[in-house]
Scaffold this motif. Structure first.
Motif, PDB file in Angstrom:
ATOM      1  N   ALA A 238       3.802   9.739   8.280  1.00 53.03           N
ATOM      2  CA  ALA A 238       2.543  10.463   8.062  1.00 53.03           C
ATOM      3  C   ALA A 238       2.697  11.946   8.375  1.00 53.03           C
ATOM      4  N   GLU A 239       3.528  12.270   9.359  1.00 53.85           N
ATOM      5  CA  GLU A 239       3.710  13.675   9.745  1.00 53.85           C
ATOM      6  C   GLU A 239       4.275  14.495   8.590  1.00 53.85           C
ATOM      7  N   ASP A 240       5.192  13.912   7.823  1.00 56.35           N
ATOM      8  CA  ASP A 240       5.780  14.641   6.689  1.00 56.35           C
ATOM      9  C   ASP A 240       4.722  14.963   5.644  1.00 56.35           C
ATOM     10  N   ALA A 241       3.893  13.969   5.327  1.00 56.36           N
ATOM     11  CA  ALA A 241       2.835  14.202   4.342  1.00 56.36           C
ATOM     12  C   ALA A 241       1.847  15.252   4.843  1.00 56.36           C
ATOM     13  N   ALA A 242       1.515  15.187   6.134  1.00 56.70           N
ATOM     14  CA  ALA A 242       0.574  16.152   6.708  1.00 56.70           C
ATOM     15  C   ALA A 242       1.149  17.565   6.690  1.00 56.70           C
ATOM     16  N   ALA A 243       2.454  17.685   6.924  1.00 62.52           N
ATOM     17  CA  ALA A 243       3.097  19.003   6.916  1.00 62.52           C
ATOM     18  C   ALA A 243       3.043  19.623   5.523  1.00 62.52           C
ATOM     19  N   PHE A 244       3.280  18.815   4.491  1.00 58.26           N
ATOM     20  CA  PHE A 244       3.185  19.311   3.113  1.00 58.26           C
ATOM     21  C   PHE A 244       1.751  19.740   2.796  1.00 58.26           C
ATOM     22  N   ASP A 245       0.795  18.925   3.212  1.00 61.78           N
ATOM     23  CA  ASP A 245      -0.613  19.253   2.965  1.00 61.78           C
ATOM     24  C   ASP A 245      -0.997  20.561   3.652  1.00 61.78           C
TER      25      ASP A 245
ATOM     26  N   ALA B 236       0.830  -1.212   0.000  1.00 58.35           N
ATOM     27  CA  ALA B 236       0.000   0.000   0.000  1.00 58.35           C
ATOM     28  C   ALA B 236       0.861   1.258   0.000  1.00 58.35           C
ATOM     29  N   PHE B 237       1.927   1.253   0.809  1.00 54.05           N
ATOM     30  CA  PHE B 237       2.796   2.433   0.865  1.00 54.05           C
ATOM     31  C   PHE B 237       3.540   2.611  -0.459  1.00 54.05           C
ATOM     32  N   LEU B 238       4.040   1.523  -1.022  1.00 52.81           N
ATOM     33  CA  LEU B 238       4.760   1.612  -2.292  1.00 52.81           C
ATOM     34  C   LEU B 238       3.858   2.136  -3.410  1.00 52.81           C
ATOM     35  N   GLU B 239       2.627   1.668  -3.416  1.00 52.67           N
ATOM     36  CA  GLU B 239       1.685   2.140  -4.428  1.00 52.67           C
ATOM     37  C   GLU B 239       1.349   3.611  -4.230  1.00 52.67           C
ATOM     38  N   ALA B 240       1.243   4.024  -2.972  1.00 52.66           N
ATOM     39  CA  ALA B 240       0.946   5.434  -2.687  1.00 52.66           C
ATOM     40  C   ALA B 240       2.087   6.331  -3.139  1.00 52.66           C
ATOM     41  N   VAL B 241       3.323   5.902  -2.909  1.00 52.32           N
ATOM     42  CA  VAL B 241       4.482   6.684  -3.345  1.00 52.32           C
ATOM     43  C   VAL B 241       4.537   6.741  -4.872  1.00 52.32           C
ATOM     44  N   ALA B 242       4.209   5.642  -5.516  1.00 50.28           N
ATOM     45  CA  ALA B 242       4.284   5.563  -6.978  1.00 50.28           C
ATOM     46  C   ALA B 242       3.159   6.305  -7.694  1.00 50.28           C
ATOM     47  N   SER B 243       2.124   6.690  -6.957  1.00 50.86           N
ATOM     48  CA  SER B 243       0.988   7.367  -7.584  1.00 50.86           C
ATOM     49  C   SER B 243       1.354   8.792  -8.007  1.00 50.86           C
ATOM     50  N   LYS B 244       0.426   9.460  -8.685  1.00 57.63           N
ATOM     51  CA  LYS B 244       0.658  10.829  -9.151  1.00 57.63           C
ATOM     52  C   LYS B 244       0.489  11.878  -8.053  1.00 57.63           C
ATOM     53  N   LYS B 245       0.015  11.455  -6.880  1.00 62.00           N
ATOM     54  CA  LYS B 245      -0.174  12.413  -5.793  1.00 62.00           C
ATOM     55  C   LYS B 245       1.173  12.821  -5.207  1.00 62.00           C
ATOM     56  N   PRO B 246       1.293  14.086  -4.758  1.00 61.31           N
ATOM     57  CA  PRO B 246       2.584  14.554  -4.237  1.00 61.31           C
ATOM     58  C   PRO B 246       2.974  13.948  -2.896  1.00 61.31           C
ATOM     59  N   THR B 247       1.984  13.421  -2.157  1.00 58.82           N
ATOM     60  CA  THR B 247       2.288  12.781  -0.878  1.00 58.82           C
ATOM     61  C   THR B 247       1.679  11.385  -0.855  1.00 58.82           C
ATOM     62  N   PRO B 248       2.380  10.436  -0.203  1.00 62.95           N
ATOM     63  CA  PRO B 248       3.701  10.569   0.424  1.00 62.95           C
ATOM     64  C   PRO B 248       4.804  10.687  -0.615  1.00 62.95           C
ATOM     65  N   GLY B 249       5.812  11.504  -0.279  1.00 60.87           N
ATOM     66  CA  GLY B 249       6.922  11.727  -1.195  1.00 60.87           C
ATOM     67  C   GLY B 249       8.252  11.434  -0.545  1.00 60.87           C
ATOM     68  N   GLY B 250       9.267  12.190  -0.964  1.00 61.97           N
ATOM     69  CA  GLY B 250      10.617  11.939  -0.483  1.00 61.97           C
ATOM     70  C   GLY B 250      10.775  12.047   1.020  1.00 61.97           C
TER      71      GLY B 250
END
Length: 506
Positions: free
Chosen positions: A376-383, A308-322
Motif C-alpha cells: 500500500a505504501e508504494d501506491a500511496a507514494a505514487f498518488d 481483489a489485488f489481482l483485479e486491482a492490478v489488472a484494472s486501468k488504474k495506475p495503482t497498484p502497479g509494479g
C-alpha cells in the motif's frame, strides 16, 4: 490461520465526538487492523475502542491511539463517573487465535517501553504483564485516580512507573497489560438511589467477598442507578450467575432490573452459555445442534487466492502497479522462508540447527509484515506525486519543491522494498541449506521471488530518479541498487545448486 490479538483501550473522553473519533481514526490508520467497536459513554466520560489484528499491527495501532489521546485529552479538565488515571487509562491485550499469553506480555513490554521513551508518558504494567505482584489489579494502580497520582508520582516510590518518566503530565499515565477476555456488563435498577447500587455491588464483587472474577461498582446514569461490572473470566463465573445474584440482592431492597447494557464486544460462547441456562437446555451438550456452528464446521477453508489485488492490478488504474507487485513478491519470498523454517523447528532430525532456524523464523516474520505494508505504501507514494503535480494552489517554485519531495519518497519506498527483499533472499538461502530437506525447493522459490522483487523495485527507483534533481542522492541510490542486484543474483545461483544437491536432481 492468521494470528489474532484483541486490544481494548479505554480513553478518558466520551462526550466530545471529534476527540474520540480522531483517536479511533488513528487506530484505523494502521493497515491490517480491524476496528470492531467504538463505544462512547458521556456519563462515564469514557470511550472503549475494540480492535483486532496481527500482533505487529495491533501494537502499532495501540501506540497511535495512545499518542493521539495524549495530544487531545487533558486530565486536568476531565470529569466523569468512571475511575481513571490517564488519557489512555488502560490498554489491555487479549490473545484470540494462535497467540499465547506470553506473546501478549512481550507486546505489552515493547509498547510500554516505546510509549515511555517516545511520548514521555508514565507507563504501568498490569494483569499477566505486571512486573510487581501488587500491580496485577488495575484498581491498585489507579488508586486515588489521576488527582492523587499527580500529587505522588514524583515523590512516592510506590508510584514509580515501569517505563517512562515519573513526571506529572496533563495526559496522566497509561496502564498497559494482558488479560483474558473480559465482559463489561451493566445492569440498571428501577431507582435513582445510587447508594443501593453500591450496596449490591459490594455484595457481588470478589474484593468484598462476593463472586470470583467479578468487579463491580454503583453509578448513577441518566437518573437511574446502575451496577457496573467487569466479568474477568466468564467461563468460571458466568453471566447468568451474576445476573441472578444481582436480581436477588435488588429484591432485598424492593428493586428490579430494568435493563442490561453491554460495553464493547462479547464472545459468542458467553451468549450460548446464557441461552442454555435461561432456556434450560441441559441436554444441549454439543454446540453442533446450533445451525450456524454446524455450518461453520462443514464449510471448507476459505479460498486464499488474492482475487481483489489481482483485479486491482489488472484494472486501468495506475495503482497498484509494479512497485506494489514487487512488494508482494518480496512478502511471498519472506513467507516461504518463514514456512520452511516453521517446518524445521522442533524437529529432532534438525536439532543441531534449531537456533539458526528459529532466528530465520523470527526475521522472516518481521520482513513479511514490512513488505506487506509496502504494497500500500508504494501506491500511496505514487498518488502523492500525482497530487503534488495537480496542486494548483501553490506557486510554481512551491509546487516544484513539493513534487521533488514526493518523488524522492516514491523512490525511497521501492528502494526499501529492494533492501527488504534482498534480506528475504538471504533468509531463504540460509534455510535452504539447513532447513527441512522436503521443502528445499520452496526455499529456493523464495530466493527466486526475492530476486524478482529486487529487480522490479530497482526499476521503480530508477524511473523516479530521472525526475530527481539531487545528483548526490541518486548516486547513493545507484550504489545500493548495484550491490543489491549483484548479491541477490549470487544467492540465486548458490541456492539453485543447494536445491539440486539436497533434492537429488543435480
Amino acid at each position: 490461520m492468521q494470528q489474532l490479538v484483541e486490544c481494548v483501550p479505554n480513553f478518558s473522553e466520551g462526550r466530545n465526538t471529534a476527540v474520540y473519533t480522531a483517536i479511533a481514526d488513528a487506530i484505523r490508520s494502521v493497515r491490517g487492523v480491524n476496528v470492531l467497536d467504538v463505544s462512547a459513554d458521556p456519563d462515564h466520560n469514557r470511550t472503549v475502542v475494540t480492535f483486532v489484528g496481527s500482533p505487529t499491527d495491533v501494537e502499532e495501532a495501540a501506540f497511535r491511539g495512545i499518542a493521539k489521546s495524549a495530544e487531545l485529552i487533558n486530565l486536568d479538565h476531565h470529569e466523569g463517573e468512571h475511575p481513571r488515571i490517564g488519557a489512555t487509562d488502560v490498554c489491555p491485550f487479549i490473545p484470540i487465535r494462535d497467540v499465547t499469553i506470553d506473546d501478549c506480555i512481550a507486546m505489552a513490554n515493547r509498547l510500554g517501553e516505546r510509549v515511555g521513551a517516545e511520548l514521555g508518558m508514565a507507563v504501568y504494567l498490569y494483569g499477566n504483564a505486571a512486573k510487581r505482584p501488587e500491580r496485577e489489579t488495575l484498581s491498585a494502580i489507579r488508586k486515588g485516580q489521576y488527582e492523587l497520582w499527580k500529587s505522588e508520582v514524583e515523590t512516592n516510590p510506590d508510584r514509580e512507573p515501569d517505563f517512562g518518566p515519573a513526571k506529572a503530565k496533563p495526559w496522566g499515565a497509561t496502564v498497559i497489560g494482558v488479560r483474558p477476555f473480559l465482559v463489561a456488563y451493566n445492569l440498571y435498577l428501577n431507582t435513582h438511589k445510587v447508594e443501593l447500587a453500591d450496596k449490591i455491588s459490594r455484595t457481588i464483587r470478589f474484593s468484598s467477598g462476593g463472586l470470583r472474577y467479578v468487579q463491580a461498582k454503583g453509578f448513577l446514569v441518566d437518573g437511574q442507578a446502575q451496577v457496573s461490572m467487569n466479568l474477568t473470566n466468564f467461563e468460571k463465573t458466568s453471566i447468568p450467575q451474576v445476573q441472578e445474584m444481582v436480581r436477588r440482592e435488588a429484591a432485598r431492597y424492593g428493586l428490579t432490573i430494568t435493563k442490561a447494557e453491554l460495553v464493547g464486544m462479547i464472545p459468542q460462547k458467553a451468549l450460548m452459555e446464557s441461552a442454555k441456562y435461561y432456556l434450560q437446555l441441559d441436554d444441549l451438550v454439543m454446540d453442533e445442534q446450533v445451525l450456524e456452528y454446524r455450518l461453520q464446521e462443514t464449510e471448507t477453508e476459505a479460498d486464499s487466492t488474492p482475487y481483489a489485488f489481482l483485479e486491482a492490478v489488472a484494472s486501468k488504474k495506475p495503482t497498484p502497479g509494479g512497485g506494489s507487485v514487487a512488494a508482494l513478491a518480496g512478502a511471498l519470498a519472506a513467507s516461504l522462508a518463514q514456512m520452511v523454517a516453521g517446518l524445521t523447528v522442533d524437529r529432532k532430525k534438525y536439532a543441531e540447527v534449531q537456533e539458526q532456524v528459529t532466528a530465520v523464523l523470527d526475521e522472516a516474520t518481521s520482513l513479511r509484515e514490512k513488505l506487506t505494508l509496502a504494497i500500500a505504501e508504494d501506491a500511496a507514494a505514487f498518488d502523492a506525486v500525482m497530487a503534488a503535480y495537480r496542486n494548483k494552489e501553490l506557486s510554481a517554485s512551491e509546487r516544484e519543491a513539493q513534487v521533488q519531495k514526493a518523488t524522492i519518497g516514491a523512490a525511497e519506498v521501492p528502494l526499501r522494498v529492494a533492501q527488504h527483499s534482498h534480506q528475504a533472499a538471504q533468509l531463504a538461502a540460509d534455510v535452504a541449506k539447513i532447513g527441512n530437506i522436503n521443502a528445499v525447493t520452496d526455499a529456493t522459490a523464495g530466493v527466486l521471488l526475492a530476486q524478482a522483487a529486487v529487480e522490479t523495485a530497482v526499476l521503480n527507483v530508477k524511473i523516479n530518479a530521472t525526475s530527481v534533481n539531487n545528483k548526490q542522492l541518486i548516486a547513493s541510490w545507484q550504489q545500493d541498487m548495484d550491490k543489491l542486484t549483484q548479491e541477490t543474483a549470487v544467492l540465486v545461483q548458490q541456492t539453485k545448486a543447494v536445491a539440486a544437491e539436497r533434492g537429488g536432481f543435480a
